[in-house]
Design an enzyme around this catalytic site. Structure first.
Site, short mmCIF file in Angstrom:
data_model
loop_
_atom_site.label_atom_id
_atom_site.label_comp_id
_atom_site.label_asym_id
_atom_site.label_seq_id
_atom_site.Cartn_x
_atom_site.Cartn_y
_atom_site.Cartn_z
N LYS A 173 -20.46 4.24 -21.63
CA LYS A 173 -19.07 3.76 -21.47
C LYS A 173 -18.95 2.97 -20.16
O LYS A 173 -19.47 3.38 -19.14
CB LYS A 173 -18.12 4.96 -21.42
CG LYS A 173 -18.14 5.82 -22.67
CD LYS A 173 -17.36 7.11 -22.47
CE LYS A 173 -17.99 7.99 -21.42
NZ LYS A 173 -17.33 9.30 -21.28
N THR A 207 -5.89 7.26 -15.94
CA THR A 207 -7.10 7.32 -16.78
C THR A 207 -7.69 8.73 -16.77
O THR A 207 -8.89 8.90 -17.00
CB THR A 207 -8.15 6.31 -16.29
OG1 THR A 207 -8.37 6.54 -14.88
CG2 THR A 207 -7.70 4.88 -16.50
N GLY A 209 -8.92 11.92 -18.14
CA GLY A 209 -9.30 12.43 -19.47
C GLY A 209 -9.68 11.34 -20.47
O GLY A 209 -9.78 11.62 -21.67
N THR A 210 -9.92 10.13 -20.00
CA THR A 210 -10.30 9.06 -20.95
C THR A 210 -11.60 9.41 -21.68
O THR A 210 -11.72 9.20 -22.88
CB THR A 210 -10.48 7.70 -20.25
OG1 THR A 210 -11.34 7.88 -19.12
CG2 THR A 210 -9.16 7.12 -19.79
N GLY A 211 -12.57 9.95 -20.93
CA GLY A 211 -13.86 10.26 -21.54
C GLY A 211 -13.74 11.39 -22.57
O GLY A 211 -14.35 11.33 -23.64
N CYS A 212 -12.94 12.41 -22.23
CA CYS A 212 -12.75 13.54 -23.16
C CYS A 212 -12.06 13.05 -24.44
O CYS A 212 -12.49 13.38 -25.56
CB CYS A 212 -11.87 14.62 -22.53
SG CYS A 212 -12.48 15.23 -20.96
N1 LIG Z 1 -8.81 0.75 -17.12
C1 LIG Z 1 -9.29 0.73 -18.36
N2 LIG Z 1 -8.87 -0.18 -19.26
C2 LIG Z 1 -9.34 -0.19 -20.53
N3 LIG Z 1 -10.27 0.67 -20.98
C3 LIG Z 1 -10.76 1.59 -20.13
C4 LIG Z 1 -10.30 1.68 -18.78
N4 LIG Z 1 -10.96 2.72 -18.17
C5 LIG Z 1 -11.77 3.25 -19.10
N5 LIG Z 1 -11.69 2.57 -20.27
C6 LIG Z 1 -12.37 2.91 -21.53
O1 LIG Z 1 -12.14 4.30 -21.73
C7 LIG Z 1 -13.28 4.93 -22.33
C8 LIG Z 1 -13.75 6.05 -21.41
O2 LIG Z 1 -14.55 5.46 -20.40
P1 LIG Z 1 -14.78 6.04 -18.94
O3 LIG Z 1 -15.97 5.33 -18.41
O4 LIG Z 1 -13.49 5.95 -18.17
O5 LIG Z 1 -15.07 7.56 -19.26
P2 LIG Z 1 -15.15 8.79 -18.28
O6 LIG Z 1 -15.44 8.33 -16.89
O7 LIG Z 1 -16.09 9.74 -18.90
O8 LIG Z 1 -13.68 9.40 -18.29
P3 LIG Z 1 -13.12 10.73 -17.56
O9 LIG Z 1 -14.19 11.24 -16.63
O10 LIG Z 1 -11.87 10.28 -16.87
O11 LIG Z 1 -12.79 11.68 -18.65
C9 LIG Z 1 -14.28 3.80 -22.55
O12 LIG Z 1 -14.12 3.30 -23.87
C10 LIG Z 1 -13.89 2.76 -21.50
O13 LIG Z 1 -14.31 1.47 -21.87
C1 LIG Z 2 -11.83 20.70 -18.06
C2 LIG Z 2 -12.22 19.28 -17.84
N1 LIG Z 2 -13.15 18.73 -18.63
C3 LIG Z 2 -13.51 17.43 -18.46
C4 LIG Z 2 -12.94 16.67 -17.46
C5 LIG Z 2 -13.40 15.21 -17.24
O1 LIG Z 2 -12.40 14.33 -17.38
C6 LIG Z 2 -11.95 17.28 -16.64
N2 LIG Z 2 -11.33 16.59 -15.65
N3 LIG Z 2 -11.61 18.58 -16.86
#
Ligand SMILES: Nc1ncnc2c1ncn2[C@@H]1O[C@H](COP(=O)(O)OP(=O)(O)OP(=O)(O)O)[C@@H](O)[C@H]1O
Ligand SMILES: Cc1ncc(CO)c(N)n1
Length: 276
Positions: A173, A207, A209-212
């Site tokens: 990502k 942003t 929880g975007t990854g979750c």
């Molecule tokens: N500012 C943004 N605008 C548009 N898309 C975004 C943005 N930030 C993240 N994304 C998208 O969101 C999704 C999650 O990516 P990201 O790299 O932020 O995950 P993450 O770091 O694991 O998230 P988190 O740790 O906050 O749960 C991907 O599809 C990424 O392209």
């Molecule tokens: C419990 C939990 N899982 C995953 C993440 C990563 O976004 C977070 N901040 N908290």
């Protein structure tokens, strides 16, 4: 019949990440959500103030209780915290034949560690080989591979490296690579399948929880029968809508909007492009 998905993850009291984000996402996508809680975090949009992990035996018992009763169509893992927990989870998922999305959660937005350093080896040796797809962000991909990621070719190399650990496929990502022209994720699958999914950057601090949310959407679309490439594209559409329509709640990094995808109407792919 309704499809069932299982999330194995930590609780975020602030509701934007972790098991709460996963269950909200499953619900929005019409998939029945079940859960196995790995840890409790005291957390809000500013950060994590306390963590208590569960005993591996109660995590095993939760997964078994769900598996014994339901035909689980997809599993996702999030925060796993320790090597012991990873081993317990891997023992339950090995040979299950259920599509498995591994989100290798390591560090929360505020900097708190959600995975002990010494657990990285267990993640690589016990869990990643079971993955249908692994979804690291760029810093997580660096930790998993030992590579420094500074360019598109570094991202491709890291993806190959994670496949070599035994994963069937990987999505790296791009949310942390702010210099890139798009928020772009690279998918590399078996038999040479490779494409990127991009969206415009949304200028927001919300942003959390975007990854979750992304990995839960991926699991939900898989549970619903989409192919892996289709689910990767659909999950990007879900997370893009969720980020673009942020809720403006919380004083730090606020949560995304889990309702947005369903409220969008019209073209769900709007703003999202597939390259290659
Ligand atoms: N500012 C943004 N605008 C548009 N898309 C975004 C943005 N930030 C993240 N994304 C998208 O969101 C999704 C999650 O990516 P990201 O790299 O932020 O995950 P993450 O770091 O694991 O998230 P988190 O740790 O906050 O749960 C991907 O599809 C990424 O392209
Ligand atoms: C419990 C939990 N899982 C995953 C993440 C990563 O976004 C977070 N901040 N908290």
């Amino acid at each position: 019949m309704v499809h069932v998905a299982l999330t194995i993850a930590g609780s975020d009291s602030g509701g934007g990440a972790g098991i709460q984000a996963d269950l909200k996402t499953f619900q929005e996508l019409g998939v029945f959500g079940t859960s196995a809680l790995t840890a409790v975090t005291a957390q809000n949009t500013y950060g994590v103030s306390a963590i208590q992990s569960m005993e591996p035996s109660i995590i095993t018992a939760q997964i078994q209780a769900v598996k014994e009763d339901f035909a689980v169509q997809a599993v996702k893992t999030g925060m796993l915290f320790s090597a012991e927990i990873i081993q317990a989870v891997a023992a339950e998922l090995r040979d299950s034949g259920i599509p498995l999305v591994i989100d290798p959660v390591m560090i929360a937005k505020g900097g708190a560690s959600l995975l002990r350093d010494e657990a990285v080896d267990a993640l690589k040796s016990a869990l990643i080989p079971l993955a249908t797809v692994v979804t690291p962000n760029i810093p997580e991909a660096e930790v998993l591979t030992g590579l420094e990621i500074k360019s598109e070719s570094d991202i491709e190399r890291a993806a190959e490296h994670i496949m070599a650990l035994g994963a069937q496929s990987v999505v790296i990502k791009g949310g942390h690579w702010k210099e890139a022209p798009f928020a772009e994720d690279l998918f590399v699958g078996s038999e040479g399948t490779r494409f990127s999914v991009r969206s415009p950057w949304v200028d927001t601090k919300d942003t959390h929880g975007t990854g979750c949310t992304y990995s839960a959407a991926l699991a939900a679309f898989l549970a619903d029968g989409e192919s892996l490439p289709e689910a990767v594209i659909s999950a990007k559409c879900f997370i893009h809508a969720a980020i673009e329509n942020g809720l403006g709640i919380g004083g730090g990094h606020g949560p995304t909007n889990h309702w947005a995808y369903n409220r969008k109407g019209g073209n769900l792919m709007e703003g999202v492009a597939v390259i290659g």
